[in-house]
Motif scaffolding. Structure first.
Motif, short mmCIF file in Angstrom:
data_model
loop_
_atom_site.label_atom_id
_atom_site.label_comp_id
_atom_site.label_asym_id
_atom_site.label_seq_id
_atom_site.Cartn_x
_atom_site.Cartn_y
_atom_site.Cartn_z
N ASP A 143 -4.69 -10.30 53.39
CA ASP A 143 -4.65 -9.14 52.51
C ASP A 143 -3.98 -9.48 51.18
O ASP A 143 -3.51 -10.58 50.96
N MET A 144 -3.98 -8.49 50.32
CA MET A 144 -3.48 -8.70 48.95
C MET A 144 -2.03 -9.16 48.94
O MET A 144 -1.62 -9.97 48.12
N GLU A 145 -1.23 -8.62 49.87
CA GLU A 145 0.19 -8.97 49.89
C GLU A 145 0.35 -10.46 50.12
O GLU A 145 1.18 -11.11 49.49
N PHE A 146 -0.46 -10.99 51.02
CA PHE A 146 -0.34 -12.40 51.31
C PHE A 146 -0.80 -13.24 50.12
O PHE A 146 -0.23 -14.28 49.81
N GLU A 147 -1.84 -12.76 49.48
CA GLU A 147 -2.35 -13.46 48.31
C GLU A 147 -1.26 -13.59 47.25
O GLU A 147 -1.10 -14.64 46.63
N ALA A 148 -0.54 -12.50 47.05
CA ALA A 148 0.52 -12.50 46.05
C ALA A 148 1.59 -13.51 46.42
O ALA A 148 2.10 -14.26 45.59
N PHE A 149 1.90 -13.55 47.71
CA PHE A 149 2.90 -14.48 48.20
C PHE A 149 2.44 -15.93 48.01
O PHE A 149 3.19 -16.80 47.59
N LEU A 150 1.17 -16.14 48.29
CA LEU A 150 0.59 -17.47 48.16
C LEU A 150 0.65 -17.96 46.71
O LEU A 150 0.90 -19.12 46.43
N LEU A 151 0.41 -17.00 45.84
CA LEU A 151 0.43 -17.29 44.41
C LEU A 151 1.74 -17.95 44.02
O LEU A 151 1.80 -18.93 43.28
N GLU A 152 2.81 -17.40 44.57
CA GLU A 152 4.15 -17.89 44.28
C GLU A 152 4.32 -19.32 44.79
O GLU A 152 4.79 -20.19 44.08
N VAL A 153 3.89 -19.52 46.02
CA VAL A 153 4.05 -20.84 46.62
C VAL A 153 3.21 -21.87 45.85
O VAL A 153 3.67 -22.96 45.55
N LEU A 154 1.98 -21.49 45.52
CA LEU A 154 1.07 -22.45 44.89
C LEU A 154 1.44 -22.76 43.45
O LEU A 154 1.00 -23.76 42.90
N SER A 155 2.22 -21.89 42.82
CA SER A 155 2.55 -22.22 41.44
C SER A 155 3.75 -23.15 41.35
O SER A 155 3.82 -23.98 40.46
N ASP A 156 4.70 -23.03 42.27
CA ASP A 156 5.89 -23.88 42.18
C ASP A 156 5.94 -24.97 43.24
O ASP A 156 6.67 -25.93 43.10
N PHE A 157 5.23 -24.80 44.30
CA PHE A 157 5.33 -25.71 45.44
C PHE A 157 6.77 -25.87 45.87
O PHE A 157 7.26 -26.98 46.07
N GLN A 158 7.47 -24.77 45.93
CA GLN A 158 8.81 -24.81 46.50
C GLN A 158 9.06 -23.52 47.29
O GLN A 158 8.46 -22.50 47.03
N ILE A 159 9.93 -23.67 48.27
CA ILE A 159 10.19 -22.56 49.17
C ILE A 159 11.70 -22.41 49.31
O ILE A 159 12.41 -23.42 49.48
N THR A 160 12.17 -21.20 49.21
CA THR A 160 13.60 -21.00 49.36
C THR A 160 13.90 -20.35 50.71
O THR A 160 13.38 -19.29 51.02
N ILE A 161 14.72 -21.01 51.49
CA ILE A 161 15.20 -20.43 52.74
C ILE A 161 16.67 -20.11 52.51
O ILE A 161 17.46 -21.02 52.26
N PRO A 162 17.05 -18.85 52.56
CA PRO A 162 18.42 -18.47 52.17
C PRO A 162 19.49 -19.30 52.88
O PRO A 162 20.46 -19.73 52.25
N GLU A 163 19.32 -19.55 54.17
CA GLU A 163 20.36 -20.22 54.92
C GLU A 163 20.41 -21.72 54.66
O GLU A 163 21.42 -22.37 54.92
N ILE A 164 19.35 -22.28 54.17
CA ILE A 164 19.30 -23.73 53.99
C ILE A 164 19.27 -24.12 52.53
O ILE A 164 19.97 -25.02 52.08
N GLY A 165 18.50 -23.41 51.75
CA GLY A 165 18.39 -23.75 50.33
C GLY A 165 16.94 -23.90 49.93
O GLY A 165 16.04 -23.55 50.69
N THR A 166 16.74 -24.41 48.74
CA THR A 166 15.38 -24.53 48.23
C THR A 166 14.77 -25.86 48.64
O THR A 166 15.40 -26.90 48.49
N ILE A 167 13.59 -25.79 49.18
CA ILE A 167 12.89 -27.01 49.55
C ILE A 167 11.73 -27.19 48.58
O ILE A 167 10.90 -26.31 48.42
N ARG A 168 11.76 -28.34 47.91
CA ARG A 168 10.74 -28.58 46.90
C ARG A 168 9.81 -29.68 47.40
O ARG A 168 10.25 -30.61 48.06
#
Lengths: 306, 403
Positions: A143-168
């Protein structure tokens, strides 16, 4: 294969060597997406080999294929990461019994050991020599919500996990998205991708595909199969058969030891090609009314050069 | 919309002055031409396209084409147009086209609002350098010849008193049912709830903290109900006169049963009447509407009304959750190409378009009038409304379709 040494020609040849016949424009786009580090959005009718591109490419690059099958309701927890709750709880209980150090437990249960990696995180965290191929299959189902989320991941190729930190991502994965066009993909996502429409193959190309996948098939039969498929695709069926159906049918005919198509054979095996009752019914009608003249059609393909 | 060779020629001619100033300038001009012909191209795509040219052998026209296509096109339906423009634009030795007599192409989509924020510039600057001021393309204006399109337009005020609206319970009930079907839609996403189909481990864990990690409360998840917005566009032109009583009731019913309904009426122009029918007092509402709406029972220009809607209201009101309901017989005196283009724009923006046509009920009716035909490909549902019975049927249909 070393991604730096790729050219359009080597990609085309390598895909061919792995039994994927592609035309030059697809090879160009695949090459560009690797060279530019840009995701590639593949669209096309069902069964034209969209998913296959990514699979074969992973083989060619000798790297891992990470696949994310989309569906409605797919959310970040399923696509990205999730904490392993049962394991965390067990650990807490265990510590209670053993009266361990509370703070140590707290940090520990939010460490990577307790992290369940889902495809997107896996693709970003992967640290092989060659980056993995990330296949996001049937994005139009999410759905659209996931698309928006994907957009974020695909533009930076990084993921932030609050407990661990940012994984690039150390190296950007090769990203392939496929869509069957059951709905429009948002412009913002499209803008981040290269685009390629995979059409049904031409007669020559389809023949080549069949002969590559089944080298032992008789040339005449292959020609007849392809000619039939080409003709049927011009007609107005509810679900037009793709290359996948061609290959299914060819393998079924070989299993039945047929060397040539005739009306009886076609009728017996049509279930490989058409998956809807209405379509099967329609085909029967077309055949019996001679609007679809099987004999004439089967004679025709002989001019195709082998 | 048919894009003819002349339209392509004209579009290319506009940017003729930029030609020959290097590949980047050519590329910008090319992107602009595509844009003008209705292909969505963003500035970032143009930049990537130019970047991609570094990777392919420019001597090979087909590779060059593939590289541009992969970057600039993102829609199957645009590929054919791209190929045609490509052939025309990147001819090996294009004769320099005259730069002065630039004509605004007749019906090229007038979207000059497209380059997203802050992306305006590039080509304009280049044009300014290379072109005399009088050759600057003018902002597209719709070539409406206002006095001619609707000769017998009667800007009359309908006297509502003769309608004598009485609340028919059946109609009200049917409308309520329809309203509910349109407006609620079960999401596949889940939210937390005390009762539900599955356990939410994340929140169960969270809740257990206050009991010292002992799990006492189970938090469940259940499907969310998505709120759908409804925008209602009502045709109140002369040809719809005999249905106006029903229309009023429908508008009123929908608006008051549902949250977030926006109501518009149109004939030759569009008016927003949401605020007018917000009160409970129907009779008063009718007075207010008839005072406020010009062109009630007049001619019809669906295309232009939709254009107004798309330009002025759609950005704020319409999202992928919005269902647009159009009630009209499709008799249109405006330009069919405008209607077609505006329908396409609307379709790209909203979740579903439902067209309710009172004429559809008659057995001999076929959507032959040009307006209806132009709109048909963009409709999700094309349904009939003419009496209470059909309303109930509509409710059932929607129940099946929207769910």
């Amino acid at each position: 294969m070393n991604p730096k040494k790729l050219t359009i020609e080597t990609i085309q040849d390598a895909l061919r060597a792995h039994q994927y016949i592609c035309d030059r424009s697809l090879a160009t786009v695949v090459y560009l997406s690797i060279a530019m580090g840009k995701p590639l959005l593949l669209e096309g009718e069902a069964g034209v080999g969209k998913t296959e591109v990514a699979k074969v490419l992973a083989e060619v690059m000798e790297t891992k294929l990470i696949r994310l099958q989309c569906y409605e309701g797919l959310d970040a927890n399923t696509a990205l990461y999730e904490w392993n709750y049962p394991k965390q709880m067990l650990r807490i209980k265990l510590e209670e019994v053993q009266r361990g150090d509370r703070e140590a437990v707290e940090t520990e249960i939010f460490s990577e050991e307790y992290l369940v990696r889902r495809p997107l995180l896996e693709a970003i965290q992967s640290d092989g020599v060659t980056p993995p191929v990330l296949l996001i299959d049937e994005i139009d189902r999410a759905d659209m919500e996931f698309e928006a989320f994907l957009l974020e991941v695909l533009s930076d190729f990084q993921i932030t996990i609050p407990e661990i930190g940012t994984i690039r991502a150390k190296k950007r994965p090769y990203v392939y998205l496929t869509s069957n066009r059951t709905r429009e993909i948002h412009d913002a996502l499209k803008r981040r991708c290269l685009y390629h429409w995979i059409d049904y193959p031409s007669l020559e190309k389809e023949y080549e595909i069949v002969m590559t996948k089944f080298p032992q098939v008789e040339s005449l039969l292959a020609k007849q199969i392809c000619a039939f498929m080409q003709r049927v695709r011009e007609m107005n069926f509810y679900k037009r058969p793709g290359v996948a159906e061609t290959l299914d049918w060819a393998s079924a005919l070989m299993a039945l030891n047929r060397h040539e198509l005739d009306e009886a054979t076609v009728n017996e095996t049509m279930g490989c090609v058409f998956k809807y009752r209405e379509d099967l019914h329609r085909l029967e009608e077309e055949l019996s009314s001679k609007r679809l003249d099987l004999n004439q059609m089967l004679k025709a393909p002989t001019e195709l050069q082998a | 919309m048919e894009v003819t060779a002349e339209i392509i020629q004209d579009a290319v001619a506009r940017y003729a002055a930029v030609r020959g100033q290097g590949t980047l300038a050519n590329l910008l001009a090319f992107a602009r031409v595509l844009k003008q012909l209705g292909i969505k191209v963003g500035m970032s795509q143009v930049i990537d396209a130019s970047r991609s040219l570094g990777f392919v052998n420019l001597a090979s026209k087909s590779d060059f084409r593939a590289a541009l296509r992969a970057n600039l096109v993102s829609e199957k339906d645009d590929i054919a147009l791209f190929e045609r423009v490509f052939e025309f634009f990147w001819q090996d030795d294009h004769p320099e086209r005259p730069t002065v007599d630039v004509v605004t192409p007749p019906m090229v989509s007038g979207e000059r609002d497209g380059w997203a924020d802050g992306e305006e510039g590039g080509v304009e600057e280049l044009l300014a350098q290379g072109q005399s001021p009088e050759a600057q393309p003018e902002p597209d204006e719709e070539p409406f010849s206002v006095p001619t399109y609707s000769p017998n337009e009667i800007l009359s005020r309908k006297d509502f008193s003769e309608m004598g609206i009485e609340e028919s319970r059946a109609v009200a009930r049917a409308i309520l049912m329809i309203a509910n079907k349109i407006a609620t839609q079960v999401s596949r996403r889940k939210r937390r709830a005390t009762k539900g189909e599955s356990i939410d481990p994340r929140w169960t864990m969270r809740k257990s903290i206050k009991y010292g990690g002992e799990i006492v409360e189970l938090v469940a998840r259940k499907r969310r109900i998505k709120k759908t917005r409804v925008v209602l566009l009502c045709d109140v032109s002369g040809s719809m006169d005999c249905y106006s009583r029903f229309l009023i009731q429908f508008m009123y019913g929908l608006q008051n049963e549902l949250w977030g309904v926006e109501t518009f009426v149109f004939s030759t122009s569009l008016s927003r009447i949401t605020h007018l029918i917000r009160s409970k007092d129907i009779a008063g509402a009718l007075d207010r509407i008839s005072n406020a709406v010009l062109g009630w029972s007049g001619g019809t220009n669906i295309g232009r009304s939709l254009q107004t809607f798309n330009q002025d209201f759609a950005p704020a009101l319409v999202s992928h959750r919005t269902v647009v309901v159009i009630i009209s017989d499709g008799w249109d005196r405006g330009d069919v190409r405008v209607l077609e283009r505006e329908m396409r724009r609307l379709k790209a923006r909203c979740r579903k378009i439902i067209w309710l046509n009172p004429l559809l009920a008659s057995e001999h009716y076929e959507p032959l009038c040009k307006g209806m035909q132009a709109a048909l490909p963009y409709l999700d549902y094309f349904l009939s409304v003419h009496n209470v019975h059909s309303l109930v049927a509509l409710g059932r249909t929607l129940q099946r379709l929207v769910a």
